[in-house]
Design a protein around this motif. Structure first.
Motif, PDB file in Angstrom:
ATOM      1  N   ALA A  11       0.858  -1.182   0.000  1.00 44.95           N
ATOM      2  CA  ALA A  11       0.000   0.000   0.000  1.00 44.95           C
ATOM      3  C   ALA A  11       0.899   1.239   0.000  1.00 44.95           C
ATOM      4  O   ALA A  11       1.417   1.630   1.045  1.00 44.95           O
ATOM      5  CB  ALA A  11      -0.912   0.011   1.215  1.00 44.95           C
ATOM      6  N   PRO A  12       1.135   1.833  -1.140  1.00 48.43           N
ATOM      7  CA  PRO A  12       2.075   2.958  -1.211  1.00 48.43           C
ATOM      8  C   PRO A  12       1.537   4.184  -0.485  1.00 48.43           C
ATOM      9  O   PRO A  12       0.326   4.378  -0.350  1.00 48.43           O
ATOM     10  CB  PRO A  12       2.195   3.213  -2.708  1.00 48.43           C
ATOM     11  CG  PRO A  12       0.901   2.725  -3.279  1.00 48.43           C
ATOM     12  CD  PRO A  12       0.508   1.551  -2.431  1.00 48.43           C
ATOM     13  N   HIS A  31       5.331   6.208   6.737  1.00 52.68           N
ATOM     14  CA  HIS A  31       6.243   5.334   6.013  1.00 52.68           C
ATOM     15  C   HIS A  31       5.885   3.887   6.365  1.00 52.68           C
ATOM     16  O   HIS A  31       5.061   3.633   7.247  1.00 52.68           O
ATOM     17  CB  HIS A  31       7.697   5.625   6.379  1.00 52.68           C
ATOM     18  CG  HIS A  31       8.022   5.383   7.818  1.00 52.68           C
ATOM     19  ND1 HIS A  31       7.756   6.304   8.819  1.00 52.68           N
ATOM     20  CD2 HIS A  31       8.561   4.290   8.455  1.00 52.68           C
ATOM     21  CE1 HIS A  31       8.137   5.813   9.983  1.00 52.68           C
ATOM     22  NE2 HIS A  31       8.618   4.591   9.788  1.00 52.68           N
ATOM     23  N   TYR A  32       6.491   2.946   5.676  1.00 54.86           N
ATOM     24  CA  TYR A  32       6.198   1.547   5.959  1.00 54.86           C
ATOM     25  C   TYR A  32       7.489   0.743   5.909  1.00 54.86           C
ATOM     26  O   TYR A  32       8.498   1.157   5.338  1.00 54.86           O
ATOM     27  CB  TYR A  32       5.182   0.982   4.959  1.00 54.86           C
ATOM     28  CG  TYR A  32       5.754   0.707   3.587  1.00 54.86           C
ATOM     29  CD1 TYR A  32       6.261  -0.553   3.271  1.00 54.86           C
ATOM     30  CD2 TYR A  32       5.807   1.707   2.612  1.00 54.86           C
ATOM     31  CE1 TYR A  32       6.801  -0.816   2.027  1.00 54.86           C
ATOM     32  CE2 TYR A  32       6.348   1.459   1.369  1.00 54.86           C
ATOM     33  CZ  TYR A  32       6.847   0.197   1.075  1.00 54.86           C
ATOM     34  OH  TYR A  32       7.396  -0.047  -0.154  1.00 54.86           O
ATOM     35  N   ASN A  33       7.464  -0.415   6.554  1.00 54.63           N
ATOM     36  CA  ASN A  33       8.529  -1.392   6.380  1.00 54.63           C
ATOM     37  C   ASN A  33       7.918  -2.726   6.000  1.00 54.63           C
ATOM     38  O   ASN A  33       6.842  -3.103   6.488  1.00 54.63           O
ATOM     39  CB  ASN A  33       9.406  -1.516   7.634  1.00 54.63           C
ATOM     40  CG  ASN A  33       8.652  -2.039   8.830  1.00 54.63           C
ATOM     41  OD1 ASN A  33       7.756  -1.366   9.349  1.00 54.63           O
ATOM     42  ND2 ASN A  33       8.984  -3.233   9.297  1.00 54.63           N
ATOM     43  N   VAL A  44       4.032  -2.957   7.504  1.00 54.62           N
ATOM     44  CA  VAL A  44       3.739  -2.273   8.766  1.00 54.62           C
ATOM     45  C   VAL A  44       3.902  -0.778   8.536  1.00 54.62           C
ATOM     46  O   VAL A  44       4.997  -0.294   8.262  1.00 54.62           O
ATOM     47  CB  VAL A  44       4.668  -2.762   9.890  1.00 54.62           C
ATOM     48  CG1 VAL A  44       4.257  -2.115  11.214  1.00 54.62           C
ATOM     49  CG2 VAL A  44       4.631  -4.287  10.007  1.00 54.62           C
ATOM     50  N   HIS A  45       2.800  -0.061   8.649  1.00 54.54           N
ATOM     51  CA  HIS A  45       2.762   1.370   8.342  1.00 54.54           C
ATOM     52  C   HIS A  45       2.812   2.165   9.640  1.00 54.54           C
ATOM     53  O   HIS A  45       2.178   1.804  10.634  1.00 54.54           O
ATOM     54  CB  HIS A  45       1.488   1.710   7.579  1.00 54.54           C
ATOM     55  CG  HIS A  45       1.252   0.826   6.388  1.00 54.54           C
ATOM     56  ND1 HIS A  45       1.808   1.077   5.166  1.00 54.54           N
ATOM     57  CD2 HIS A  45       0.546  -0.324   6.256  1.00 54.54           C
ATOM     58  CE1 HIS A  45       1.447   0.129   4.314  1.00 54.54           C
ATOM     59  NE2 HIS A  45       0.676  -0.743   4.959  1.00 54.54           N
ATOM     60  N   THR A  46       3.535   3.256   9.615  1.00 57.60           N
ATOM     61  CA  THR A  46       3.751   4.050  10.831  1.00 57.60           C
ATOM     62  C   THR A  46       3.663   5.532  10.499  1.00 57.60           C
ATOM     63  O   THR A  46       4.200   5.995   9.480  1.00 57.60           O
ATOM     64  CB  THR A  46       5.140   3.766  11.436  1.00 57.60           C
ATOM     65  OG1 THR A  46       5.265   2.374  11.687  1.00 57.60           O
ATOM     66  CG2 THR A  46       5.334   4.533  12.730  1.00 57.60           C
ATOM     67  N   LYS A  65      -5.131   6.748  -0.587  1.00 50.16           N
ATOM     68  CA  LYS A  65      -6.167   7.582  -1.206  1.00 50.16           C
ATOM     69  C   LYS A  65      -7.348   6.757  -1.722  1.00 50.16           C
ATOM     70  O   LYS A  65      -8.445   7.290  -1.927  1.00 50.16           O
ATOM     71  CB  LYS A  65      -5.562   8.406  -2.334  1.00 50.16           C
ATOM     72  CG  LYS A  65      -4.971   7.582  -3.463  1.00 50.16           C
ATOM     73  CD  LYS A  65      -4.381   8.488  -4.532  1.00 50.16           C
ATOM     74  CE  LYS A  65      -3.790   7.667  -5.687  1.00 50.16           C
ATOM     75  NZ  LYS A  65      -3.213   8.561  -6.722  1.00 50.16           N
ATOM     76  N   ASN A  66      -7.149   5.446  -1.901  1.00 53.67           N
ATOM     77  CA  ASN A  66      -8.223   4.607  -2.434  1.00 53.67           C
ATOM     78  C   ASN A  66      -8.770   3.588  -1.435  1.00 53.67           C
ATOM     79  O   ASN A  66      -9.694   2.853  -1.767  1.00 53.67           O
ATOM     80  CB  ASN A  66      -7.727   3.853  -3.677  1.00 53.67           C
ATOM     81  CG  ASN A  66      -7.343   4.795  -4.798  1.00 53.67           C
ATOM     82  OD1 ASN A  66      -8.038   5.783  -5.053  1.00 53.67           O
ATOM     83  ND2 ASN A  66      -6.231   4.495  -5.460  1.00 53.67           N
TER      84      ASN A  66
END
Length: 402
Positions: A11-12, A31-33, A44-46, A65-66
């Motif tokens: 998920a960008p 950001h994510y890792n 994992v998004h933070t 956004k979607n």
């Protein structure tokens, strides 16, 4: 406030929309890792929401956004260092046999606490596939209504070791620690109101053969510096409160009087933790690991400032008035996959014991008073109730806590 969430697909540009109204007029790009374990990849998004107003309710949702989550909310703490803070503390809570979970939901809905500290053994286990899928994901999903609303602080227990250097624990959570520019969940500290909190890993000792001495020495160097700094700031934050997974002292049938001598006092070139706690006059330390509840008199080097051990809980408030040594609370009875741990003969420093399922709530009233009680899920009432005070002079008890 740090917000984390997990997706199983890429998920960008993870986004948090938030604000003091449901219009969510503020935006943070996080950001994510990417984290792969046993063939399963998680993203994992933070995002860290800064410059928040004190004592304010914020609404938020996360996603892209979607694709958006539902609407959540949290309330920030008041400004300053002289407000009442209520913290729920427990260890050893699993997805299966999570005995305290229904009560924790009720307590959260009733506003009994403002923050959670989980002192290790999370989900049993974060990396386990024993729960018709993944226990860690199921546990976090089940507890999402609480964890998305109230700050959830964690420290590692032995069940967080996935033999990949605690990879699930490090990837799933974001505690305040920073080492070399990277987050570090194993040991960290933060200030809240009248208290300085620190969390340390007893698992550096428990798994020294697997990961070496370096984590122990790095933690010890950080801890001595952190506590010395906190001691200089006692006029602003007089309480110093720690938490770890394995206890120094306990007296159920699964532990010995001096349960973890290496962790407590060290050995040769391995420094122990208790001398640092004593020299820096730590007030209170919470532990888990043992699946029961036990409160100790202030105790140092196996010697307690109290009686000779008790099976029943006694009114011992005077012992906790300007105590000269740390007091320890074992609170590992939230709910786990093992049977209850029964008690043997009381430890000489034991003041109160219960093998009921339950959790601890600590209210830091101000610079002079802390109130602790142990909630029994079995009995649906407090089975222990104690005040810790720093006040010099006549003690006037504040009003009721619930």
């Amino acid at each position: 406030m740090v917000v984390t969430w997990v997706t199983f697909e890429y998920a960008p540009t993870p986004i948090i929309l938030y604000g003091p109204t449901t219009a969510l007029e503020l935006k943070h790009v996080g950001h994510y890792n990417e984290f792969t374990f046993n063939g399963v990849t998680r993203y994992v998004h933070t995002g860290t929401l800064s410059n928040l107003e004190p004592n304010t309710k914020y609404y938020y949702k996360v996603g892209t956004k979607n694709n958006w989550s539902g609407l959540f909310n949290f309330t920030t703490f008041p400004a300053g260092n002289d407000f009442k803070a209520r913290i729920c503390v427990f260890g050893d809570l699993g997805y299966r046999h999570g005995n305290s979970i229904p009560d924790l939901f009720d307590a959260a809905r009733n506003g009994w606490f403002d923050m959670i500290i989980h002192v290790g053994d999370i989900a049993y286990d974060l990396h386990s596939d024993d729960c018709d899928g993944n226990c860690g994901d199921k546990f976090m999903t089940e507890l999402e209504p609480i964890f998305s609303h109230i700050p959830y602080m964690v420290i590692a227990g032995n069940h967080e070791n996935d033999h990949h250097n605690f990879s699930h624990f490090h990837n799933r959570f974001r505690m305040p620690g920073e080492v070399g520019g990277h987050h570090n969940n194993q040991y960290y500290s933060f200030n809240l109101g009248a208290a300085h909190f620190f969390g340390v890993s007893t698992e550096h000792y428990g798994y020294m053969d697997e990961y070496g001495k370096a984590p122990i020495l790095s933690q010890y160097s950080w801890l001595t510096s952190d506590l010395q700094e906190a001691n200089k700031n006692r006029a602003t934050r007089p309480w110093i409160i720690g938490y770890q997974h394995r206890p120094f002292y306990c007296s159920n049938t699964e532990c010995h009087e001096d349960d973890e001598p290496l962790i407590r006092k060290g050995d040769h070139d391995i420094p122990g933790l208790e001398p640092v706690y004593i020299s820096n006059k730590i007030d209170l330390v919470f532990c888990g690991h043992m699946h029961s509840y036990e409160r100790f008199y202030p105790i140092a080097n196996l010697v307690s400032n109290g009686g000779n051990g008790h099976d029943s809980c006694m009114d011992t408030s005077s012992v906790y008035h300007n105590a000269a040594a740390p007091a320890y609370i074992v609170t590992g009875s939230a709910g786990n996959h093992d049977p209850k741990f029964p008690f043997g003969s009381p430890h000489p420093g034991s003041a109160c014991r219960s093998d009921d399922w339950g959790y601890t709530i600590m209210s830091i009233y101000n610079h002079t008073h802390i109130h602790l009680y142990q909630w029994s899920v079995d009995q649906q009432r407090n089975v222990d109730n104690i005040w810790i005070t720093k006040f010099i002079g006549n003690f006037t008890e504040p009003g009721p806590t619930t």
